[in-house]
Design a protein around this motif. Structure first.
Motif, PDB file in Angstrom:
ATOM      1  N   TRP A   1      71.967  20.856 -10.352  1.00  0.00           N
ATOM      2  CA  TRP A   1      70.616  21.238  -9.953  1.00  0.00           C
ATOM      3  C   TRP A   1      70.323  20.723  -8.550  1.00  0.00           C
ATOM      4  O   TRP A   1      70.829  19.678  -8.140  1.00  0.00           O
ATOM      5  CB  TRP A   1      69.580  20.677 -10.921  1.00  0.00           C
ATOM      6  CG  TRP A   1      69.630  21.297 -12.280  1.00  0.00           C
ATOM      7  CD1 TRP A   1      70.460  20.948 -13.310  1.00  0.00           C
ATOM      8  CD2 TRP A   1      68.843  22.381 -12.762  1.00  0.00           C
ATOM      9  NE1 TRP A   1      70.239  21.741 -14.401  1.00  0.00           N
ATOM     10  CE2 TRP A   1      69.234  22.638 -14.092  1.00  0.00           C
ATOM     11  CE3 TRP A   1      67.826  23.156 -12.199  1.00  0.00           C
ATOM     12  CZ2 TRP A   1      68.652  23.635 -14.865  1.00  0.00           C
ATOM     13  CZ3 TRP A   1      67.243  24.161 -12.965  1.00  0.00           C
ATOM     14  CH2 TRP A   1      67.655  24.393 -14.284  1.00  0.00           C
TER      15      TRP A   1
ATOM     16  N   SER B   1      66.885  20.021  -5.956  1.00  0.00           N
ATOM     17  CA  SER B   1      65.436  19.945  -5.906  1.00  0.00           C
ATOM     18  C   SER B   1      64.990  19.423  -4.554  1.00  0.00           C
ATOM     19  O   SER B   1      65.622  18.509  -4.000  1.00  0.00           O
ATOM     20  CB  SER B   1      64.915  19.005  -7.004  1.00  0.00           C
ATOM     21  OG  SER B   1      63.525  18.762  -6.860  1.00  0.00           O
ATOM     22  N   PRO B   2      63.910  19.948  -3.993  1.00  0.00           N
ATOM     23  CA  PRO B   2      63.330  19.307  -2.814  1.00  0.00           C
ATOM     24  C   PRO B   2      62.931  17.869  -3.165  1.00  0.00           C
ATOM     25  O   PRO B   2      62.381  17.622  -4.247  1.00  0.00           O
ATOM     26  CB  PRO B   2      62.101  20.166  -2.503  1.00  0.00           C
ATOM     27  CG  PRO B   2      62.353  21.467  -3.185  1.00  0.00           C
ATOM     28  CD  PRO B   2      63.166  21.156  -4.397  1.00  0.00           C
TER      29      PRO B   2
ATOM     30  N   ASP C   1      60.593  16.105  -2.155  1.00  0.00           N
ATOM     31  CA  ASP C   1      59.158  15.896  -2.273  1.00  0.00           C
ATOM     32  C   ASP C   1      58.553  16.625  -3.457  1.00  0.00           C
ATOM     33  O   ASP C   1      57.325  16.607  -3.653  1.00  0.00           O
ATOM     34  CB  ASP C   1      58.446  16.311  -0.981  1.00  0.00           C
ATOM     35  CG  ASP C   1      58.644  17.788  -0.626  1.00  0.00           C
ATOM     36  OD1 ASP C   1      59.289  18.509  -1.423  1.00  0.00           O
ATOM     37  OD2 ASP C   1      58.165  18.202   0.447  1.00  0.00           O
ATOM     38  N   GLY C   2      59.407  17.297  -4.257  1.00  0.00           N
ATOM     39  CA  GLY C   2      58.907  18.008  -5.427  1.00  0.00           C
ATOM     40  C   GLY C   2      58.042  19.201  -5.106  1.00  0.00           C
ATOM     41  O   GLY C   2      57.278  19.675  -5.957  1.00  0.00           O
ATOM     42  N   SER C   3      58.137  19.740  -3.888  1.00  0.00           N
ATOM     43  CA  SER C   3      57.271  20.838  -3.463  1.00  0.00           C
ATOM     44  C   SER C   3      57.566  22.149  -4.176  1.00  0.00           C
ATOM     45  O   SER C   3      56.734  23.059  -4.169  1.00  0.00           O
ATOM     46  CB  SER C   3      57.389  21.041  -1.947  1.00  0.00           C
ATOM     47  OG  SER C   3      58.743  21.255  -1.564  1.00  0.00           O
ATOM     48  N   SER C   4      58.737  22.281  -4.775  1.00  0.00           N
ATOM     49  CA  SER C   4      59.069  23.459  -5.570  1.00  0.00           C
ATOM     50  C   SER C   4      59.968  23.029  -6.719  1.00  0.00           C
ATOM     51  O   SER C   4      60.599  21.965  -6.663  1.00  0.00           O
ATOM     52  CB  SER C   4      59.752  24.530  -4.704  1.00  0.00           C
ATOM     53  OG  SER C   4      60.955  24.036  -4.160  1.00  0.00           O
ATOM     54  N   PRO C   5      60.049  23.829  -7.783  1.00  0.00           N
ATOM     55  CA  PRO C   5      60.837  23.435  -8.940  1.00  0.00           C
ATOM     56  C   PRO C   5      62.331  23.364  -8.607  1.00  0.00           C
ATOM     57  O   PRO C   5      62.815  24.044  -7.700  1.00  0.00           O
ATOM     58  CB  PRO C   5      60.561  24.557  -9.950  1.00  0.00           C
ATOM     59  CG  PRO C   5      59.305  25.201  -9.490  1.00  0.00           C
ATOM     60  CD  PRO C   5      59.310  25.083  -8.002  1.00  0.00           C
TER      61      PRO C   5
ATOM     62  N   LEU D   1      66.276  24.100  -8.765  1.00  0.00           N
ATOM     63  CA  LEU D   1      67.027  25.338  -8.965  1.00  0.00           C
ATOM     64  C   LEU D   1      68.439  25.017  -9.416  1.00  0.00           C
ATOM     65  O   LEU D   1      69.065  24.074  -8.914  1.00  0.00           O
ATOM     66  CB  LEU D   1      67.071  26.156  -7.674  1.00  0.00           C
ATOM     67  CG  LEU D   1      65.740  26.694  -7.148  1.00  0.00           C
ATOM     68  CD1 LEU D   1      65.962  27.387  -5.794  1.00  0.00           C
ATOM     69  CD2 LEU D   1      65.109  27.653  -8.149  1.00  0.00           C
TER      70      LEU D   1
END
Length: 641
Positions: A49, A51-52, A54-58, A60
């Motif tokens: 997986w 992930s950004p 900063d959690g700005s998007s889910p 992937l």
């Protein structure tokens, strides 16, 4: 039966997704991690997986359908390397390769570990030699296939993979030494290499040496011996020269807390003295993280919590940055240590990937077990108390869901952690070897003590059990039980005790010292310290705990005084003994010996052996069986009927 008990089942706890250690990109933008998933026939698969940070998007999914382990970033943050089925793979994070990984190796022996180098063109691989063809048995009729210990292979060799040509060359200057860890100087300079004379931890851990390897020429420069259990070589720049810090047992060992030791690495000539950078600290270092641009970060076990510190390059001491409640592990940092990522667990939240600034707070990125949030879990209370000699101690108390202290007294099960150099942290304690919440849902109060000998309280606290296992650490546990009994939390007539590994030893020790427990669980525990020193993976280190090997001369020996088997004739408490058949850390013979003694003296007990299992149980069916068997055993022994 409570509502929580009706919902929570062993299958749910075992057949679950689990987040694996993350890797944050050098530029700090992305976090890569694998999630281990239950598969068919009891197996497991893994999914990569991204992930950004900063959690700005889910997050992937990347490289779908390709098993993934140990992701690490290329220095330019544009591609990600990972192991899959023993081989090294690479995937681009911009999607230009269509999400299809590129296989970089085809090494039959498999890749043990790897490190991308700063030039972006080379990867260091640790791998054993390719297996040789089987000898022609006709040449030696009747000889069979004996294993000659002195002729065992050299273990993992240091190899350099050219990503352009795929040429793989071995670094011959290390001879037959087994390479344990590698770290490159942040400016693209030499490799710091830790090696052992033998792949086995005994004697390997006692023969650790440090080398510098030029990645361009493969020239090797020896820098001498390292302390016991040396690992995590970490470069940093001081005013005078480059330095190399590493984790090891606090000298002289072999029992005690871990320390961060540091040596100056001059351009020529011998290395400097090994300085202890954590001397006198009450927290214990658990991880070191090299930073490309700046001083290293370090994780410290700090009582029931985990702290992030950073090395002050001017003073050579660690400065506190932040504290995370519960357990934080597998820390990874960006090029500047701006954002970091780690696995984090708190009292009612299982391990998941978190990221954020080192000073906190860390934001959860992965969500591997959302199904657990709908359940009622027992309250987890922090305990602080003093031992008989005044030493400060801590631990945890878990009560049945929806209950308070005022509802006591409860049947109490005390679970002792392994190690002994380990600890209970204020995390979600609900595995097959730490089934605190699992027992709480069945109406038990659970006591998780942190007696002396463990980590999180400094070197002296940990070293107190050298040649004294089962003595003061045992009274530390009893003091906590007595406190909970006096406060009306624990029913003195319904006390149980259990644990795995060193915790299994403590359970076996407890029932030979007192009859107050109505039931005990000995999981992969030690019954005879002399036999453990002779047959365990870390014999000499175990002898440091037990006080002797047995070869010092005619006995009785110190370890005889400290071995549960010596007190078997006193035991009246029913004991459940469980062990993996192929355990090499604490060999099965430890439980066989205890079982035979209990059978000889007519003690009620059950002895269960799990085939194909080592020191930790892997197969889901076996983990599920342990959970059920543990609760059934205490139900039977601690019943108030």
């Amino acid at each position: 039966m409570t509502a929580a008990e009706a919902q929570v089942n062993a299958e749910l706890l075992v057949n679950c997704a689990m987040a694996q250690p993350p890797a944050i990109s050098p530029d700090g933008a992305l976090v890569a991690y694998a999630v281990s998933l239950p598969g068919p026939n009891g197996g497991r698969s893994s999914q990569l997986w991204l992930s950004p940070s900063d959690g700005s998007s889910p997050p992937l999914a990347a490289a779908p359908g390709v098993p993934c382990q140990h992701p690490r970033w290329a220095p330019d943050s544009a591609s990600l390397l990972f192991r899959s089925l023993g081989q090294l793979n690479r995937i681009r994070t911009d999607g230009t390769d269509g999400g299809v990984p590129e296989a970089l190796t085809d090494w039959q022996a498999g890749i043990v570990d790897y490190r991308p180098l700063a030039d972006g063109k080379t990867v260091v691989l640790l791998a054993e030699d390719e297996p040789e063809d089987e000898p022609d048995k006709a040449d030696a009729p009747g000889r069979g296939d004996p294993i000659v210990w002195a002729e065992q292979g050299p273990g993992a060799r240091l190899r350099l993979l050219d990503l352009g040509t795929r040429e793989l060359r071995v670094v011959d200057g290390l001879g037959d030494r087994h390479v344990v860890e590698v770290s490159q100087r942040p400016d693209g300079g030499p490799l710091a290499v830790i090696s052992w004379a033998h792949p086995d931890s005994d004697p390997g851990a006692f023969t650790a040496e440090l080398h510098l390897v030029d990645p361009a020429t493969a020239e090797v420069r020896g820098l001498g011996r390292l302390e016991l259990e040396a690992g995590s070589p970490t470069w940093w720049r001081a005013k005078d020269s480059w330095h190399l810090a590493y984790l090891a047992l606090t000298p002289p060992g072999p029992v005690g807390g871990r320390a961060v030791l540091d040596i100056a690495i001059p351009a020529i000539g011998p290395a400097g003295e090994h300085r202890n950078l954590t001397a006198g600290m009450t927290a214990c270092p658990t991880e070191l993280v090299q930073i490309s641009d700046g001083a290293p970060l370090a994780l410290f076990a700090d009582g029931l919590d985990t702290a992030i510190h950073r090395l002050d390059a001017d003073t050579g001491s660690f400065r506190h940055v932040s504290t995370s409640r519960g357990r934080l592990t597998s820390l990874t940092a960006s090029h500047t240590a701006g954002p970091v990522a780690a696995l984090v667990s708190t009292a009612h939240v299982p391990m998941d990937v978190h990221a954020g600034p080192a000073r906190g707070p860390l934001l959860r990125l992965s969500d591997t077990r959302p199904e657990l949030r709908g359940f009622s879990w027992g309250s987890q209370e922090r305990l602080c108390y003093r031992a008989d000699d005044g030493l400060g101690l801590d631990g945890l108390l878990i009560l049945p869901p929806g209950r308070t202290r005022a509802d006591g007294p409860f049947p109490l099960v005390t679970l002792v952690h392994g190690g002994p150099y380990d600890r209970w942290a204020d995390e979600f304690n609900n595995s097959y070897f730490a089934p605190a919440q699992w027992l709480a849902t069945a109406g038990y109060a659970v006591f998780l003590p942190n007696p002396r000998g463990g980590e999180g309280h400094g070197h002296a606290f940990a070293a107190a059990v050298a040649g004294r296992v089962g003595l003061e650490e045992w009274t530390d546990i009893v003091t906590g039980i007595d406190l909970l009994t006096a406060e009306g939390v624990a029913d003195p007539d319904r006390l149980g005790i259990g644990g795995w590994s060193h915790g299994g030893f403590m359970a076996a020790w407890a029932v030979g010292q007192t009859d107050r427990f109505k039931g005990a669980l000995m999981g992969a525990g030690i019954s005879d310290w002399g036999m453990q020193a002779a047959t365990g993976e870390q014999g000499a280190l175990e002898a440091g705990l037990g006080g002797s090997h047995g070869w010092e001369g005619p006995g009785p020996h110190r370890h005889d005084e400290l071995s549960p088997i010596s007190y078997a004739s006193r035991i009246r408490t029913p004991v459940l003994i469980v062990h993996g058949e192929d355990d090499t850390n604490v060999p099965l013979g430890q439980s066989v010996f205890f079982h035979r003694a209990l059978r000889r003296f007519g003690v009620d007990h059950e002895f269960v052996v799990y085939p194909r299992e080592g020191h930790g149980l892997v197969e889901p069916g076996h983990r599920i069986d342990v959970l059920h068997r543990t609760r059934d055993w205490f139900d039977r022994c601690l019943s108030d009927s």
